[in-house]
Write an enzyme that holds these catalytic residues in place. Structure first.
Site, mmCIF file in Angstrom:
data_model
loop_
_atom_site.group_PDB
_atom_site.id
_atom_site.type_symbol
_atom_site.label_atom_id
_atom_site.label_comp_id
_atom_site.label_asym_id
_atom_site.label_seq_id
_atom_site.Cartn_x
_atom_site.Cartn_y
_atom_site.Cartn_z
ATOM 1 N N SER A 34 0.841 -1.194 0.000
ATOM 2 C CA SER A 34 0.000 0.000 0.000
ATOM 3 C C SER A 34 0.874 1.241 0.000
ATOM 4 C CB SER A 34 -0.903 0.026 1.241
ATOM 5 O OG SER A 34 -1.564 1.275 1.363
ATOM 6 N N TYR B 220 -2.750 -1.083 9.970
ATOM 7 C CA TYR B 220 -2.784 -1.455 8.550
ATOM 8 C C TYR B 220 -1.457 -1.119 7.872
ATOM 9 C CZ TYR B 220 -4.226 -1.504 3.638
ATOM 10 O OH TYR B 220 -4.306 -1.759 2.287
#
Length: 261
Positions: A156, A169
């Site tokens: 990400s 995350y």
């Protein structure tokens, strides 16, 4: 898809077998369809929604008969990951050439680190980090040797952005990027490459979950290209890394974010 297939003059990945985890929807689905267009036999992996997975299989097989199957497997479970590779080898009577690990989760609420429940941290790391570790471990032992083996992990762009309230995350994806770089070195001499693709904000259910219209608007305004990414923005980058053209790219993190970071 049929029109796109007809327009494809060559199939650079013809005869190869790919496992794409989390490919019943979102980015994983787009990657699986794109790899099929390049000639790959594809295993559509899912955890719970068999109808979604079967729909992807039907779409691919409508243009390329017998090119896709769906296999249920929990990537956080070692035995399940082993059975996923077993199924791929058995169905297509071939070693696996490409692993694309797209399966991932994001916290529905965006906590600061100070407020993140331990169970939420564990859930995110179980899929995003443990799941990728288990798939990488299996792939490192079972992917085709001698050139053409590819391990591609979805990370990400939040790892580079370091935005507040995404601590668990972001940490789970940062661990994946480190693991990919280490594994690329450990696989020296096998011909297998290991890379990460790090999407920015992509218009998927995972992105929109729990987010206000104002938040989405602010993300669009922050992107130099003035829009959210699409799953089809990510899939061709994965296709490149899986192809012969991506052979000299190894141990890298490729941002695909429209300049968002």
């Amino acid at each position: 898809m049929a029109a796109a297939a007809a327009a494809t003059a060559t199939l650079p990945l013809r005869g190869q077998v790919a496992i794409v985890t989390g490919s019943s929807h979102g980015i994983g689905r787009a990657i699986a369809v794109h790899l099929a267009l390049l000639g790959t036999k594809v295993v559509i992996n899912y955890t719970s929604n068999s109808a979604q997975a079967d729909a992807v299989v039907a779409e691919i097989n409508s243009s390329f008969p017998n090119a896709a199957v769906s296999v249920r497997a929990d990537v956080s479970d070692p035995a399940s990951v082993e059975s996923l590779f077993d199924a791929a080898e058995s169905v297509f009577d071939s070693p696996v050439h490409v692993l694309v690990n797209s399966a991932g989760v994001m916290d529905a609420e965006h906590f600061s680190i100070a407020d993140t429940p331990a169970e939420e941290f564990d859930k995110i790391f179980s899929v995003n980090t443990r799941g990728k570790f288990l798939c990488c471990r299996e792939a490192a032992n079972r992917l085709r040797r001698g050139g053409g083996g590819r391990i591609i992990l979805l990370s990400s762009s939040l790892v580079a952005a370091l935005k507040p309230n995404f601590g668990a995350y972001t940490a789970s994806k940062a661990a994946v990027e480190t693991m990919a770089r280490v594994l690329a070195k450990e696989l020296k001499g096998t011909g297998i490459t290991v890379n990460c693709v790090a999407p920015g904000p992509i218009a998927t259910d995972l992105f929109f979950a729990g987010r206000s219209e104002e938040y989405v608007k602010s993300v669009v305004e922050a992107c130099p290209l003035g829009r959210l990414g699409k799953t089809d923005d990510v899939a061709p980058v994965v296709g490149f890394l899986a192809s012969d053209g991506g052979e000299w790219v190894n141990g890298q993190v490729i941002p695909v974010n429209g300049g968002f970071v």
